[in-house]
Design an enzyme around this catalytic site. Sequence first.
Site, PDB file in Angstrom:
ATOM      1  N   CYS A   1       0.959  -1.035  -0.024  1.00 60.92           N
ATOM      2  CA  CYS A   1       0.037   0.079   0.086  1.00 60.92           C
ATOM      3  C   CYS A   1       0.971   1.107   0.154  1.00 60.92           C
ATOM      4  CB  CYS A   1      -0.857   0.119   1.080  1.00 60.92           C
ATOM      5  SG  CYS A   1      -2.008  -1.507   1.166  1.00 60.92           S
TER       6      CYS A   1
ATOM      7  N   ARG B   1      -4.341   0.950  -2.171  1.00 56.10           N
ATOM      8  CA  ARG B   1      -4.127  -0.398  -1.614  1.00 56.10           C
ATOM      9  C   ARG B   1      -4.193  -1.500  -2.584  1.00 56.10           C
ATOM     10  NH1 ARG B   1      -4.633  -0.367   3.811  1.00 56.10           N
ATOM     11  NH2 ARG B   1      -4.819  -2.678   3.971  1.00 56.10           N
TER      12      ARG B   1
ATOM     13  N   ASP C   1       2.567   2.442  18.661  1.00 52.62           N
ATOM     14  CA  ASP C   1       2.710   1.756  17.227  1.00 52.62           C
ATOM     15  C   ASP C   1       3.337   2.944  16.293  1.00 52.62           C
ATOM     16  OD1 ASP C   1       2.225   0.028  14.994  1.00 52.62           O
ATOM     17  OD2 ASP C   1       0.411   0.860  14.713  1.00 52.62           O
TER      18      ASP C   1
ATOM     19  N   CYS D   1      -3.686  25.677  22.068  1.00 52.92           N
ATOM     20  CA  CYS D   1      -4.632  24.488  22.619  1.00 52.92           C
ATOM     21  C   CYS D   1      -5.018  24.714  24.066  1.00 52.92           C
ATOM     22  CB  CYS D   1      -3.674  23.230  22.794  1.00 52.92           C
ATOM     23  SG  CYS D   1      -3.426  22.600  21.069  1.00 52.92           S
TER      24      CYS D   1
HETATM   25  S1  SF4 Z   1      -8.759  21.590  18.206  1.00 52.40           S
HETATM   26 FE1  SF4 Z   1      -7.147  20.392  19.361  1.00 52.40          FE
HETATM   27  S2  SF4 Z   1      -5.185  20.820  18.213  1.00 52.40           S
HETATM   28 FE2  SF4 Z   1      -6.637  22.633  17.745  1.00 52.40          FE
HETATM   29  S3  SF4 Z   1      -6.320  24.172  19.373  1.00 52.40           S
HETATM   30 FE3  SF4 Z   1      -8.020  23.029  19.936  1.00 52.40          FE
HETATM   31  S4  SF4 Z   1      -6.951  21.574  21.239  1.00 52.40           S
HETATM   32 FE4  SF4 Z   1      -5.424  22.354  19.930  1.00 52.40          FE
END
Ligand code: SF4
Length: 404
Positions: free
Chosen positions: A19, A135, A289, A329
Amino acid sequence: MKAFHLMCKPVSYSCNLDCTYCFYLDKEQHVLPEKKQMKMDDQTLELYIQNFISAQEQDEILFAWQGGEPTLAGLDFYKKAVELQSKYANGKKIKNTFQTNAILIDSNWAEFFKLHNFLVGVSIDGPDFVHDHYRVTRSNKGTHNKVLQAINLLKDQKVEFNIITVITKHSLKYAQEIYHYITKNIGAQHIQFIPIVEHRSTLNEQLIYPSPDSDSLLTDWSISGEQYGLFMQDIFRLWVTKDVGRVFVQLFENALTAWYGYTPSLCTMRPTCGDALVLEQNGDIYSCDHYVYPEYKIGNIKQQNLNKIINQKKQKQFSSDKSKLNRLCHECEFKFTCHGGCPKHRTLDIGLTHKHNHLCDGYKIIFAEMDPYLKCMVKLIQSGKPASQIMNHIYQVSFPENSI
Ligand code: SF4
Ligand code: SF4
């Protein structure tokens, strides 16, 4: 002792497909070149099963098998695994999940999955004109028909299955077709949509994880945050008007959990990482992962006790690093459900203390779209009604003449 996930890769990155967007295939060249013996040996398998069961206190233990392509280990490998699970279960209930491209699934596999109650995750990106774009086999042939045959075998045997669908540049304009195909043609009830975001070095062909340098470029198949948001907005509109309580889309279910005031199970929507580790075929354990890189190797089950490995300082640091957010954030109205998203997507250097999430624009689109509906669903649940009643409200608002 707390519950944790330890996804096992019995054949590491080995796969029978090629893929275009796979992030694990290039491990052969750049990360795990020494792993020539490609199947987990019996000793490592037994250690894994014994230690994974004894390292957790809860009554149900969830084993997760993934790759690469885990069917390449052969059916006998998993027959041995379930025998060992019974041997070491010690009264605990054992569940298995199995993530596959489904190419090798035949009636023997399907019978085995049914007999041992496996939950099988099948990767399919939509109808053939979407799925076959990326894929493909090593000779660049589409694989859609093979996957569909396998799904039908699983359905015949009544094996529990869910669908994992990658959102790529190519699939963007087909959100409705993809959703209809998966929920109606295939008849799946559980779907995970995975946005693809990968960077490639401009100096060589190497995919760059987890932190792209300034020279790297987004791969052709990767999507922007806005594209992701608009795609999921389309899916949400279909789901919320017709399929609440019948189809379970991982993002929407986890968002409802967050709106309800609880912590979602999806790691990207939790305040910290750290409970979704990887066991490689040779016993090496990595933090996640998406962080199978030498600096994120935290031990080997042949050399150390599993509880010691997962409780060490390095893993705790990995876990808490997710909570290091920038000002945007911290000030965001959706922080309670997003928590800055997955660190592997925090690639935008916008001059703040921490890099910003590549998918942020998309998160804002989809969370803003969901907000009034999820608030309504929370109220319904709190008053003892099913969340699916939201569909009646939408119908009454759309067609007031039909309201009682
Ligand atoms: S949506 Fe998520 S990544 Fe964007 S500012 Fe808000 S908390 Fe941060
Ligand atoms: S790095 Fe991303 S995928 Fe890994 S545990 Fe954290 S949120 Fe989940």
